[in-house]
Design a protein around this motif. Structure first.
Motif, PDB file in Angstrom:
ATOM      1  N   GLN A 191      63.869  75.585  25.518  1.00 10.31           N
ATOM      2  CA  GLN A 191      64.804  74.708  26.220  1.00 10.31           C
ATOM      3  C   GLN A 191      64.544  74.841  27.731  1.00 10.31           C
ATOM      4  OE1 GLN A 191      67.218  72.785  24.465  1.00 10.31           O
ATOM      5  NE2 GLN A 191      67.345  71.729  26.424  1.00 10.31           N
ATOM      6  N   LEU A 192      63.629  74.035  28.237  1.00 13.36           N
ATOM      7  CA  LEU A 192      63.140  74.195  29.605  1.00 13.36           C
ATOM      8  C   LEU A 192      64.203  73.906  30.651  1.00 13.36           C
ATOM      9  CD1 LEU A 192      59.604  72.565  29.224  1.00 13.36           C
ATOM     10  CD2 LEU A 192      60.226  74.978  29.094  1.00 13.36           C
ATOM     11  N   ASP A 193      65.037  72.916  30.397  1.00 12.91           N
ATOM     12  CA  ASP A 193      66.033  72.510  31.390  1.00 12.91           C
ATOM     13  C   ASP A 193      67.436  72.880  30.909  1.00 12.91           C
ATOM     14  OD1 ASP A 193      64.090  71.326  33.099  1.00 12.91           O
ATOM     15  OD2 ASP A 193      64.031  69.602  31.763  1.00 12.91           O
ATOM     16  N   LEU A 194      67.706  74.171  30.801  1.00 19.00           N
ATOM     17  CA  LEU A 194      69.022  74.624  30.369  1.00 19.00           C
ATOM     18  C   LEU A 194      70.030  74.340  31.478  1.00 19.00           C
ATOM     19  CD1 LEU A 194      70.476  76.151  28.049  1.00 19.00           C
ATOM     20  CD2 LEU A 194      70.183  78.227  29.417  1.00 19.00           C
ATOM     21  N   PRO A 195      71.050  73.513  31.212  1.00 27.47           N
ATOM     22  CA  PRO A 195      72.013  73.174  32.264  1.00 27.47           C
ATOM     23  C   PRO A 195      72.773  74.406  32.742  1.00 27.47           C
ATOM     24  CG  PRO A 195      72.226  71.719  30.353  1.00 27.47           C
ATOM     25  CD  PRO A 195      71.356  72.857  29.934  1.00 27.47           C
ATOM     26  N   SER A 196      73.186  74.387  34.004  1.00 27.29           N
ATOM     27  CA  SER A 196      73.995  75.486  34.531  1.00 27.29           C
ATOM     28  C   SER A 196      75.457  75.323  34.128  1.00 27.29           C
ATOM     29  CB  SER A 196      73.886  75.545  36.064  1.00 27.29           C
ATOM     30  OG  SER A 196      74.291  74.307  36.639  1.00 27.29           O
ATOM     31  N   ASP A 197      75.868  74.065  33.869  1.00 28.10           N
ATOM     32  CA  ASP A 197      77.245  73.795  33.454  1.00 28.10           C
ATOM     33  C   ASP A 197      77.438  74.229  32.010  1.00 28.10           C
ATOM     34  OD1 ASP A 197      79.894  72.167  33.965  1.00 28.10           O
ATOM     35  OD2 ASP A 197      79.138  71.488  32.023  1.00 28.10           O
ATOM     36  N   TRP A 198      78.452  75.056  31.762  1.00 28.56           N
ATOM     37  CA  TRP A 198      78.646  75.630  30.429  1.00 28.56           C
ATOM     38  C   TRP A 198      78.999  74.571  29.382  1.00 28.56           C
ATOM     39  CZ3 TRP A 198      81.834  80.592  31.983  1.00 28.56           C
ATOM     40  CH2 TRP A 198      80.953  81.524  32.566  1.00 28.56           C
ATOM     41  N   MET A 199      79.807  73.596  29.750  1.00 28.51           N
ATOM     42  CA  MET A 199      80.151  72.539  28.794  1.00 28.51           C
ATOM     43  C   MET A 199      78.907  71.745  28.418  1.00 28.51           C
ATOM     44  SD  MET A 199      83.829  71.155  30.251  1.00 28.51           S
ATOM     45  CE  MET A 199      83.915  69.907  28.980  1.00 28.51           C
ATOM     46  N   GLU A 200      78.052  71.485  29.407  1.00 27.65           N
ATOM     47  CA  GLU A 200      76.826  70.737  29.140  1.00 27.65           C
ATOM     48  C   GLU A 200      75.866  71.561  28.283  1.00 27.65           C
ATOM     49  OE1 GLU A 200      74.313  67.332  29.438  1.00 27.65           O
ATOM     50  OE2 GLU A 200      76.460  67.720  29.630  1.00 27.65           O
ATOM     51  N   GLN A 201      75.861  72.878  28.477  1.00 28.10           N
ATOM     52  CA  GLN A 201      75.037  73.739  27.622  1.00 28.10           C
ATOM     53  C   GLN A 201      75.438  73.575  26.155  1.00 28.10           C
ATOM     54  OE1 GLN A 201      75.259  77.838  28.819  1.00 28.10           O
ATOM     55  NE2 GLN A 201      74.316  77.494  30.824  1.00 28.10           N
ATOM     56  N   ARG A 202      76.723  73.554  25.894  1.00 26.59           N
ATOM     57  CA  ARG A 202      77.205  73.422  24.520  1.00 26.59           C
ATOM     58  C   ARG A 202      76.745  72.095  23.914  1.00 26.59           C
ATOM     59  NH1 ARG A 202      80.551  77.327  22.863  1.00 26.59           N
ATOM     60  NH2 ARG A 202      81.061  76.098  21.017  1.00 26.59           N
ATOM     61  N   ARG A 203      76.788  71.048  24.733  1.00 33.17           N
ATOM     62  CA  ARG A 203      76.375  69.734  24.233  1.00 33.17           C
ATOM     63  C   ARG A 203      74.869  69.713  23.939  1.00 33.17           C
ATOM     64  NH1 ARG A 203      73.908  65.322  25.467  1.00 33.17           N
ATOM     65  NH2 ARG A 203      73.276  66.083  27.517  1.00 33.17           N
ATOM     66  N   VAL A 204      74.075  70.206  24.886  1.00 33.51           N
ATOM     67  CA  VAL A 204      72.615  70.171  24.742  1.00 33.51           C
ATOM     68  C   VAL A 204      72.142  71.018  23.562  1.00 33.51           C
ATOM     69  CG1 VAL A 204      70.461  70.911  25.847  1.00 33.51           C
ATOM     70  CG2 VAL A 204      72.156  69.646  27.165  1.00 33.51           C
ATOM     71  N   LEU A 205      72.800  72.155  23.346  1.00 30.06           N
ATOM     72  CA  LEU A 205      72.365  73.072  22.290  1.00 30.06           C
ATOM     73  C   LEU A 205      73.020  72.786  20.936  1.00 30.06           C
ATOM     74  CD1 LEU A 205      72.318  76.431  24.311  1.00 30.06           C
ATOM     75  CD2 LEU A 205      70.382  74.955  23.725  1.00 30.06           C
ATOM     76  N   GLY A 206      73.898  71.782  20.904  1.00 36.57           N
ATOM     77  CA  GLY A 206      74.466  71.366  19.617  1.00 36.57           C
ATOM     78  C   GLY A 206      75.728  72.078  19.192  1.00 36.57           C
ATOM     79  N   PHE A 207      76.410  72.745  20.128  1.00 42.22           N
ATOM     80  CA  PHE A 207      77.656  73.435  19.776  1.00 42.22           C
ATOM     81  C   PHE A 207      78.848  72.482  19.747  1.00 42.22           C
ATOM     82  CE2 PHE A 207      75.048  77.027  20.892  1.00 42.22           C
ATOM     83  CZ  PHE A 207      75.545  78.066  20.129  1.00 42.22           C
ATOM     84  N   THR A 208      78.732  71.309  20.379  1.00 46.47           N
ATOM     85  CA  THR A 208      79.827  70.338  20.386  1.00 46.47           C
ATOM     86  C   THR A 208      79.343  68.992  19.894  1.00 46.47           C
ATOM     87  OG1 THR A 208      79.373  69.713  22.687  1.00 46.47           O
ATOM     88  CG2 THR A 208      80.979  71.464  22.315  1.00 46.47           C
TER      89      THR A 208
END
Length: 208
Positions: A191-208
């Protein structure tokens, strides 16, 4: 419906972000997250499930492809924070209507079965944190030093360092095997562009 409400209550970053945005302080938010977890547990059991749902759910709007939930967060706020106004939390959840025989079934998109505890995934997150601490504390000076010390390549160190900045609740879910089944150690490392925003991390990684 209950699963959709639980999905919101279990997403700590959504609850915390909403309460922070309307002016609540850290202690009140921490208490609210604990209460949200209690509500979620009630909704997963047969004990007072209906009462717990009605206490926090104000309105449901169903439209093609979307389920809109309007939640009352006031019951989550401890007495020390009750003097402040807590606006309603509105969440849109994509849905699909699927036919099963003569029945119609509402399916919440993005609702994934949890995986199992993944040692490779946990090891990647742990290494990222250890190596970042090596740099932060000055125990090692460069990424090359870390690579030499731990017997890995510099590119591998670079790929794991961003994992030190994962949201705490994501790390907790990974430790307990609650990550989406689609999230593997290999995918997380790439995951090269891991967002710094925690909510966005959850979205990108499939937690939400």
């Amino acid at each position: 419906m209950i699963d959709a409400v639980r999905k919101v209550l279990d997403t700590k970053s959504v609850i915390a972000g909403h309460l922070h945005g309307v002016g609540f302080d850290g202690p009140v938010i921490a208490d609210a997250l604990k209460t949200a977890a209690t509500h979620s547990i009630k909704l997963s059991s047969l004990i007072d499930k209906k009462g717990a749902l009605l206490e926090i759910l104000q309105r449901v709007d169903l439209s093609p492809g979307n389920l809109r939930l309007t939640l009352i967060l006031t019951p989550l706020i401890s007495m020390k924070g009750r003097d402040a106004v807590c606006p309603l939390l509105v969440r849109d959840i994509p849905i699909q209507i699927r036919r099963r025989g003569v029945e119609m079934k509402l399916s919440i998109e993005g609702q994934k079965a949890h995986g199992k505890i993944d040692p490779v995934l946990i090891k990647a997150v742990a290494r990222g944190n250890v190596w970042f601490e090596e740099l932060r504390s000055g125990a090692t000076r460069t990424i090359r030093d870390i690579a030499t010390k731990f017997g890995v390549s510099e590119s591998y160190v670079n790929s794991l360092l961003p994992l030190a900045f994962l949201a705490p609740d994501i790390v907790e879910d990974i430790i307990h095997g609650r990550q989406p089944t689609t999230l593997s150690g290999e995918r997380l490392i790439k995951q090269l562009d891991l967002p710094s925003d925690w909510m966005e991390q959850r979205r990108v990684l499939g937690f939400t």
